[in-house]
Design a protein around this motif. Sequence first.
Motif, PDB file in Angstrom:
ATOM      1  N   ARG A  24       1.870  -7.276   4.126  1.00  0.00           N
ATOM      2  CA  ARG A  24       1.530  -7.444   2.709  1.00  0.00           C
ATOM      3  C   ARG A  24       2.516  -6.634   1.867  1.00  0.00           C
ATOM      4  O   ARG A  24       2.727  -5.449   2.081  1.00  0.00           O
ATOM      5  CB  ARG A  24       0.096  -6.973   2.486  1.00  0.00           C
ATOM      6  CG  ARG A  24      -0.456  -7.029   1.093  1.00  0.00           C
ATOM      7  CD  ARG A  24      -0.803  -8.383   0.534  1.00  0.00           C
ATOM      8  NE  ARG A  24      -1.509  -9.327   1.325  1.00  0.00           N
ATOM      9  CZ  ARG A  24      -2.831  -9.557   1.276  1.00  0.00           C
ATOM     10  NH1 ARG A  24      -3.595  -8.866   0.473  1.00  0.00           N
ATOM     11  NH2 ARG A  24      -3.366 -10.499   2.017  1.00  0.00           N
ATOM     12  N   THR A  25       3.135  -7.301   0.921  1.00  0.00           N
ATOM     13  CA  THR A  25       4.187  -6.697   0.094  1.00  0.00           C
ATOM     14  C   THR A  25       3.864  -6.933  -1.369  1.00  0.00           C
ATOM     15  O   THR A  25       3.353  -7.987  -1.740  1.00  0.00           O
ATOM     16  CB  THR A  25       5.554  -7.309   0.448  1.00  0.00           C
ATOM     17  OG1 THR A  25       5.785  -7.132   1.846  1.00  0.00           O
ATOM     18  CG2 THR A  25       6.678  -6.643  -0.322  1.00  0.00           C
ATOM     19  N   LYS A  26       4.182  -5.939  -2.180  1.00  0.00           N
ATOM     20  CA  LYS A  26       3.932  -6.029  -3.620  1.00  0.00           C
ATOM     21  C   LYS A  26       5.276  -6.114  -4.336  1.00  0.00           C
ATOM     22  O   LYS A  26       6.241  -5.449  -3.959  1.00  0.00           O
ATOM     23  CB  LYS A  26       3.157  -4.792  -4.074  1.00  0.00           C
ATOM     24  CG  LYS A  26       2.559  -4.892  -5.450  1.00  0.00           C
ATOM     25  CD  LYS A  26       1.636  -3.696  -5.654  1.00  0.00           C
ATOM     26  CE  LYS A  26       0.866  -3.762  -6.933  1.00  0.00           C
ATOM     27  NZ  LYS A  26      -0.049  -2.635  -7.074  1.00  0.00           N
ATOM     28  N   PHE A  27       5.315  -6.942  -5.363  1.00  0.00           N
ATOM     29  CA  PHE A  27       6.526  -7.147  -6.145  1.00  0.00           C
ATOM     30  C   PHE A  27       6.229  -6.880  -7.619  1.00  0.00           C
ATOM     31  O   PHE A  27       5.142  -7.176  -8.096  1.00  0.00           O
ATOM     32  CB  PHE A  27       7.019  -8.589  -6.000  1.00  0.00           C
ATOM     33  CG  PHE A  27       7.308  -8.991  -4.582  1.00  0.00           C
ATOM     34  CD1 PHE A  27       8.553  -8.767  -4.029  1.00  0.00           C
ATOM     35  CD2 PHE A  27       6.327  -9.587  -3.806  1.00  0.00           C
ATOM     36  CE1 PHE A  27       8.825  -9.144  -2.725  1.00  0.00           C
ATOM     37  CE2 PHE A  27       6.588  -9.961  -2.494  1.00  0.00           C
ATOM     38  CZ  PHE A  27       7.840  -9.742  -1.957  1.00  0.00           C
ATOM     39  N   MET A  28       7.233  -6.375  -8.304  1.00  0.00           N
ATOM     40  CA  MET A  28       7.133  -6.192  -9.750  1.00  0.00           C
ATOM     41  C   MET A  28       8.397  -6.791 -10.355  1.00  0.00           C
ATOM     42  O   MET A  28       9.508  -6.524  -9.891  1.00  0.00           O
ATOM     43  CB  MET A  28       7.032  -4.698 -10.092  1.00  0.00           C
ATOM     44  CG  MET A  28       7.039  -4.420 -11.582  1.00  0.00           C
ATOM     45  SD  MET A  28       6.728  -2.674 -12.012  1.00  0.00           S
ATOM     46  CE  MET A  28       7.824  -1.769 -10.962  1.00  0.00           C
ATOM     47  N   TYR A  71       0.814  -1.221   0.000  1.00  0.00           N
ATOM     48  CA  TYR A  71       0.000   0.000   0.000  1.00  0.00           C
ATOM     49  C   TYR A  71       0.847   1.271   0.000  1.00  0.00           C
ATOM     50  O   TYR A  71       0.345   2.360   0.279  1.00  0.00           O
ATOM     51  CB  TYR A  71      -0.962  -0.026   1.190  1.00  0.00           C
ATOM     52  CG  TYR A  71      -1.776  -1.306   1.191  1.00  0.00           C
ATOM     53  CD1 TYR A  71      -2.741  -1.525   0.215  1.00  0.00           C
ATOM     54  CD2 TYR A  71      -1.535  -2.309   2.120  1.00  0.00           C
ATOM     55  CE1 TYR A  71      -3.461  -2.715   0.182  1.00  0.00           C
ATOM     56  CE2 TYR A  71      -2.255  -3.496   2.096  1.00  0.00           C
ATOM     57  CZ  TYR A  71      -3.216  -3.690   1.123  1.00  0.00           C
ATOM     58  OH  TYR A  71      -3.929  -4.867   1.090  1.00  0.00           O
ATOM     59  N   ALA A  72       2.122   1.139  -0.370  1.00  0.00           N
ATOM     60  CA  ALA A  72       3.016   2.300  -0.426  1.00  0.00           C
ATOM     61  C   ALA A  72       2.606   3.221  -1.577  1.00  0.00           C
ATOM     62  O   ALA A  72       2.161   2.770  -2.640  1.00  0.00           O
ATOM     63  CB  ALA A  72       4.459   1.853  -0.619  1.00  0.00           C
ATOM     64  N   SER A  73       2.773   4.510  -1.360  1.00  0.00           N
ATOM     65  CA  SER A  73       2.404   5.492  -2.393  1.00  0.00           C
ATOM     66  C   SER A  73       3.300   5.384  -3.629  1.00  0.00           C
ATOM     67  O   SER A  73       2.920   5.835  -4.709  1.00  0.00           O
ATOM     68  CB  SER A  73       2.462   6.902  -1.818  1.00  0.00           C
ATOM     69  OG  SER A  73       3.768   7.202  -1.349  1.00  0.00           O
ATOM     70  N   SER A  74       4.446   4.766  -3.495  1.00  0.00           N
ATOM     71  CA  SER A  74       5.368   4.631  -4.632  1.00  0.00           C
ATOM     72  C   SER A  74       4.746   3.859  -5.794  1.00  0.00           C
ATOM     73  O   SER A  74       5.112   4.075  -6.948  1.00  0.00           O
ATOM     74  CB  SER A  74       6.657   3.944  -4.192  1.00  0.00           C
ATOM     75  OG  SER A  74       6.368   2.677  -3.636  1.00  0.00           O
ATOM     76  N   TRP A  75       3.801   2.974  -5.514  1.00  0.00           N
ATOM     77  CA  TRP A  75       3.149   2.224  -6.588  1.00  0.00           C
ATOM     78  C   TRP A  75       2.289   3.121  -7.473  1.00  0.00           C
ATOM     79  O   TRP A  75       1.914   2.733  -8.576  1.00  0.00           O
ATOM     80  CB  TRP A  75       2.304   1.087  -6.012  1.00  0.00           C
ATOM     81  CG  TRP A  75       3.160   0.007  -5.420  1.00  0.00           C
ATOM     82  CD1 TRP A  75       3.362  -0.243  -4.102  1.00  0.00           C
ATOM     83  CD2 TRP A  75       3.956  -0.941  -6.136  1.00  0.00           C
ATOM     84  NE1 TRP A  75       4.232  -1.294  -3.946  1.00  0.00           N
ATOM     85  CE2 TRP A  75       4.612  -1.745  -5.182  1.00  0.00           C
ATOM     86  CE3 TRP A  75       4.180  -1.189  -7.491  1.00  0.00           C
ATOM     87  CZ2 TRP A  75       5.472  -2.787  -5.542  1.00  0.00           C
ATOM     88  CZ3 TRP A  75       5.038  -2.231  -7.840  1.00  0.00           C
ATOM     89  CH2 TRP A  75       5.668  -3.002  -6.880  1.00  0.00           C
ATOM     90  N   LYS A  76       2.009   4.332  -7.010  1.00  0.00           N
ATOM     91  CA  LYS A  76       1.192   5.274  -7.791  1.00  0.00           C
ATOM     92  C   LYS A  76       2.035   6.244  -8.608  1.00  0.00           C
ATOM     93  O   LYS A  76       1.497   7.045  -9.366  1.00  0.00           O
ATOM     94  CB  LYS A  76       0.275   6.061  -6.853  1.00  0.00           C
ATOM     95  CG  LYS A  76      -0.725   5.160  -6.149  1.00  0.00           C
ATOM     96  CD  LYS A  76      -1.568   5.934  -5.161  1.00  0.00           C
ATOM     97  CE  LYS A  76      -2.488   4.990  -4.406  1.00  0.00           C
ATOM     98  NZ  LYS A  76      -3.213   5.654  -3.340  1.00  0.00           N
TER      99      LYS A  76
END
Length: 83
Positions: free
Chosen positions: A60-64, A14-19
């Motif tokens: 919860r972590t998001k990966f690319m 949910y980090a703002s960096s993904w936006k």
Amino acid sequence: MKRGWWFLHEHPAYASSWKLPEVKELQELEGVMTSEADQCMYGLKTRGKSKGEEEYARKRTKFMTNSECIGMELSRKCDGSHQ
């Protein structure tokens, strides 16, 4: 990617960096995938309620990545088998 290299970018889900426009642009490139995982499923622990006690931390972590194998491995969600 043009050189055939793999990359992995990780940040809290949910980090703002993904936006950020640059991140969104990279996500849209052919061959790039994103996945989400709960870090507890990889052994992440934090301090428990009592001194010296540890408990699993969901985080919860998001990966690319542009590696399908890495993306698939980094997609485990909490199975509820722990506190």
